[in-house]
Design a protein around this motif. Structure first.
Motif, PDB file in Angstrom:
ATOM      1  N   GLY A 169       0.803  -1.218   0.000  1.00  0.00           N
ATOM      2  CA  GLY A 169       0.000   0.000   0.000  1.00  0.00           C
ATOM      3  C   GLY A 169       0.837   1.269   0.000  1.00  0.00           C
ATOM      4  O   GLY A 169       0.446   2.283   0.581  1.00  0.00           O
ATOM      5  N   ILE A 170       2.006   1.229  -0.682  1.00  0.00           N
ATOM      6  CA  ILE A 170       2.922   2.372  -0.710  1.00  0.00           C
ATOM      7  C   ILE A 170       2.873   3.041  -2.084  1.00  0.00           C
ATOM      8  O   ILE A 170       2.873   2.349  -3.109  1.00  0.00           O
ATOM      9  CB  ILE A 170       4.370   1.925  -0.406  1.00  0.00           C
TER      10      ILE A 170
ATOM     11  N   THR B  85     -15.678 -15.969  13.990  1.00  0.00           N
ATOM     12  CA  THR B  85     -15.176 -17.066  14.816  1.00  0.00           C
ATOM     13  C   THR B  85     -14.562 -18.140  13.924  1.00  0.00           C
ATOM     14  O   THR B  85     -14.710 -18.092  12.697  1.00  0.00           O
ATOM     15  CB  THR B  85     -16.312 -17.644  15.673  1.00  0.00           C
ATOM     16  N   PRO B  86     -13.857 -19.128  14.502  1.00  0.00           N
ATOM     17  CA  PRO B  86     -13.200 -20.154  13.691  1.00  0.00           C
ATOM     18  C   PRO B  86     -14.140 -20.810  12.680  1.00  0.00           C
ATOM     19  O   PRO B  86     -15.264 -21.181  13.003  1.00  0.00           O
ATOM     20  CB  PRO B  86     -12.723 -21.162  14.736  1.00  0.00           C
ATOM     21  N   GLY B  87     -13.654 -20.895  11.436  1.00  0.00           N
ATOM     22  CA  GLY B  87     -14.434 -21.483  10.364  1.00  0.00           C
ATOM     23  C   GLY B  87     -15.184 -20.464   9.531  1.00  0.00           C
ATOM     24  O   GLY B  87     -15.671 -20.786   8.447  1.00  0.00           O
ATOM     25  N   GLU B  88     -15.277 -19.210  10.007  1.00  0.00           N
ATOM     26  CA  GLU B  88     -15.987 -18.184   9.251  1.00  0.00           C
ATOM     27  C   GLU B  88     -15.047 -17.473   8.286  1.00  0.00           C
ATOM     28  O   GLU B  88     -13.831 -17.379   8.519  1.00  0.00           O
ATOM     29  CB  GLU B  88     -16.644 -17.178  10.193  1.00  0.00           C
ATOM     30  N   GLU B  89     -15.614 -16.955   7.204  1.00  0.00           N
ATOM     31  CA  GLU B  89     -14.843 -16.301   6.152  1.00  0.00           C
ATOM     32  C   GLU B  89     -15.450 -14.951   5.809  1.00  0.00           C
ATOM     33  O   GLU B  89     -16.629 -14.704   6.092  1.00  0.00           O
ATOM     34  CB  GLU B  89     -14.811 -17.186   4.896  1.00  0.00           C
ATOM     35  N   ALA B  90     -14.650 -14.098   5.195  1.00  0.00           N
ATOM     36  CA  ALA B  90     -15.123 -12.798   4.727  1.00  0.00           C
ATOM     37  C   ALA B  90     -14.332 -12.424   3.482  1.00  0.00           C
ATOM     38  O   ALA B  90     -13.189 -12.853   3.296  1.00  0.00           O
ATOM     39  CB  ALA B  90     -14.955 -11.726   5.810  1.00  0.00           C
ATOM     40  N   GLU B  91     -14.945 -11.636   2.629  1.00  0.00           N
ATOM     41  CA  GLU B  91     -14.295 -11.130   1.426  1.00  0.00           C
ATOM     42  C   GLU B  91     -14.719  -9.689   1.236  1.00  0.00           C
ATOM     43  O   GLU B  91     -15.900  -9.357   1.391  1.00  0.00           O
ATOM     44  CB  GLU B  91     -14.696 -11.964   0.209  1.00  0.00           C
ATOM     45  N   PHE B  92     -13.764  -8.800   0.924  1.00  0.00           N
ATOM     46  CA  PHE B  92     -14.118  -7.393   0.809  1.00  0.00           C
ATOM     47  C   PHE B  92     -13.125  -6.645  -0.065  1.00  0.00           C
ATOM     48  O   PHE B  92     -11.983  -7.073  -0.268  1.00  0.00           O
ATOM     49  CB  PHE B  92     -14.201  -6.732   2.194  1.00  0.00           C
ATOM     50  N   ASP B  93     -13.593  -5.536  -0.582  1.00  0.00           N
ATOM     51  CA  ASP B  93     -12.789  -4.610  -1.367  1.00  0.00           C
ATOM     52  C   ASP B  93     -11.972  -3.768  -0.395  1.00  0.00           C
ATOM     53  O   ASP B  93     -12.529  -3.093   0.473  1.00  0.00           O
ATOM     54  CB  ASP B  93     -13.728  -3.732  -2.201  1.00  0.00           C
ATOM     55  N   THR B  94     -10.641  -3.794  -0.528  1.00  0.00           N
ATOM     56  CA  THR B  94      -9.791  -3.096   0.438  1.00  0.00           C
ATOM     57  C   THR B  94      -9.754  -1.586   0.219  1.00  0.00           C
ATOM     58  O   THR B  94      -9.073  -0.879   0.965  1.00  0.00           O
ATOM     59  CB  THR B  94      -8.358  -3.661   0.411  1.00  0.00           C
ATOM     60  N   SER B  95     -10.481  -1.092  -0.804  1.00  0.00           N
ATOM     61  CA  SER B  95     -10.607   0.364  -0.924  1.00  0.00           C
ATOM     62  C   SER B  95     -11.601   0.901   0.107  1.00  0.00           C
ATOM     63  O   SER B  95     -11.680   2.111   0.332  1.00  0.00           O
ATOM     64  CB  SER B  95     -11.057   0.751  -2.339  1.00  0.00           C
TER      65      SER B  95
ATOM     66  N   HIS C 214      -6.550   0.638   0.750  1.00  0.00           N
ATOM     67  CA  HIS C 214      -5.557   0.453  -0.312  1.00  0.00           C
ATOM     68  C   HIS C 214      -6.225  -0.316  -1.438  1.00  0.00           C
ATOM     69  O   HIS C 214      -7.310  -0.883  -1.279  1.00  0.00           O
ATOM     70  CB  HIS C 214      -4.312  -0.287   0.210  1.00  0.00           C
ATOM     71  N   GLU C 215      -5.573  -0.352  -2.576  1.00  0.00           N
ATOM     72  CA  GLU C 215      -6.139  -1.025  -3.739  1.00  0.00           C
ATOM     73  C   GLU C 215      -6.104  -2.537  -3.543  1.00  0.00           C
ATOM     74  O   GLU C 215      -5.149  -3.083  -3.010  1.00  0.00           O
ATOM     75  CB  GLU C 215      -5.340  -0.649  -4.995  1.00  0.00           C
ATOM     76  N   GLY C 216      -7.149  -3.223  -3.944  1.00  0.00           N
ATOM     77  CA  GLY C 216      -7.117  -4.681  -3.925  1.00  0.00           C
ATOM     78  C   GLY C 216      -8.377  -5.324  -3.387  1.00  0.00           C
ATOM     79  O   GLY C 216      -9.359  -4.648  -3.061  1.00  0.00           O
ATOM     80  N   PHE C 217      -8.333  -6.643  -3.299  1.00  0.00           N
ATOM     81  CA  PHE C 217      -9.418  -7.441  -2.739  1.00  0.00           C
ATOM     82  C   PHE C 217      -8.815  -8.405  -1.741  1.00  0.00           C
ATOM     83  O   PHE C 217      -7.697  -8.896  -1.934  1.00  0.00           O
ATOM     84  CB  PHE C 217     -10.142  -8.220  -3.847  1.00  0.00           C
ATOM     85  N   GLU C 218      -9.528  -8.677  -0.668  1.00  0.00           N
ATOM     86  CA  GLU C 218      -9.009  -9.560   0.373  1.00  0.00           C
ATOM     87  C   GLU C 218     -10.066 -10.597   0.752  1.00  0.00           C
ATOM     88  O   GLU C 218     -11.244 -10.274   0.894  1.00  0.00           O
ATOM     89  CB  GLU C 218      -8.612  -8.732   1.594  1.00  0.00           C
ATOM     90  N   TRP C 219      -9.616 -11.835   0.883  1.00  0.00           N
ATOM     91  CA  TRP C 219     -10.462 -12.929   1.363  1.00  0.00           C
ATOM     92  C   TRP C 219      -9.766 -13.516   2.575  1.00  0.00           C
ATOM     93  O   TRP C 219      -8.539 -13.673   2.577  1.00  0.00           O
ATOM     94  CB  TRP C 219     -10.618 -13.981   0.276  1.00  0.00           C
ATOM     95  N   LEU C 220     -10.519 -13.806   3.630  1.00  0.00           N
ATOM     96  CA  LEU C 220      -9.886 -14.344   4.831  1.00  0.00           C
ATOM     97  C   LEU C 220     -10.719 -15.473   5.426  1.00  0.00           C
ATOM     98  O   LEU C 220     -11.937 -15.519   5.254  1.00  0.00           O
ATOM     99  CB  LEU C 220      -9.638 -13.232   5.865  1.00  0.00           C
ATOM    100  N   HIS C 221     -10.032 -16.373   6.113  1.00  0.00           N
ATOM    101  CA  HIS C 221     -10.648 -17.512   6.798  1.00  0.00           C
ATOM    102  C   HIS C 221     -10.043 -17.596   8.198  1.00  0.00           C
ATOM    103  O   HIS C 221      -8.815 -17.643   8.350  1.00  0.00           O
ATOM    104  CB  HIS C 221     -10.372 -18.807   6.034  1.00  0.00           C
TER     105      HIS C 221
END
Length: 202
Positions: free
Chosen positions: A25-26, A150-160, A125-132
């Motif tokens: 993000g620089i 909580t454990p086992g849950e996921e999320a996805e989002f636009d980092t802008s 910052h520019e991009g997309f992020e998915w997490l578990h």
């Protein structure tokens, strides 16, 4: 005399540097101020119009906190094992699980335990992020939403969107993160239906 493969290695340095900078993000202006290398030189280096040199790569390796070998993509020495080097940023530990520049980057992220939870400091910052979430209770602040995963849950989002990750209860949190530049998203397929068997057709 240069080996023919040297051109391929040096040609890959620019895209690798650009991917690292965007991942962190620089901006070019911010990188120029931090390294003392002019913005135009950094731009030519990333585009491949400037040949990389030790004098240019050393300050970049320090800013990105990566070994010099990672910047130039040094070929393996015969050992097929991958030895990830943890990166520590914002008080958290990121263990890289992928090496190639560009595309989607995978990290194991570890948020340490704290006696008192931190106040969110959102960033964009520019991009997309998915997490578990593997372990612990993750607090995700995303725009005007404040979520606990909580454990086992996921999320996805636009980092802008303004966002922040932290521990919801002060305990350790471990999660997997897939990060890609704008337009690169994770596609998760669930609930695929099998075609009906002949005896089940109506």
């Amino acid at each position: 005399m240069d080996h023919p493969a040297d051109g391929d290695v040096l040609g890959a340095v620019g895209p690798r540097l650009r991917a690292l900078r965007r991942e962190r993000g620089i901006t070019l202006a911010g990188l120029a101020a931090a390294t003392g290398v002019s913005e135009s030189t950094l731009s030519r280096l990333e585009s491949g119009r400037r040949r990389p040199s030790l004098e240019l790569l050393l300050p970049l390796a320090r800013i990105y906190d990566v070994p010099l070998d990672d910047l130039v993509g040094a070929p393996p020495t015969g050992d097929p094992r991958f030895h990830p080097r943890p990166i520590r940023r914002f008080g958290m530990t990121f263990v890289p699980l992928s090496r190639r520049p560009g595309g989607v980057h995978a990290f194991k992220m570890i948020i340490p335990a704290r006696p008192e939870p931190l106040e969110p400091t959102v960033r964009t910052h520019e991009g997309f992020e998915w997490l578990h979430v593997f372990d612990g209770r993750l607090r995700l602040v995303l725009g005007d939403r404040d979520l606990v995963l909580t454990p086992g849950e996921e999320a996805e989002f636009d980092t802008s969107l303004p966002h922040w990750l932290g521990s919801a209860d002060g305990g350790v949190v471990e999660l997997l993160i897939l990060f890609g530049l704008q337009g690169v998203r994770a596609h998760v397929r669930t609930g695929a239906r099998r075609p009906p068997q002949d005896g089940n057709r109506r």
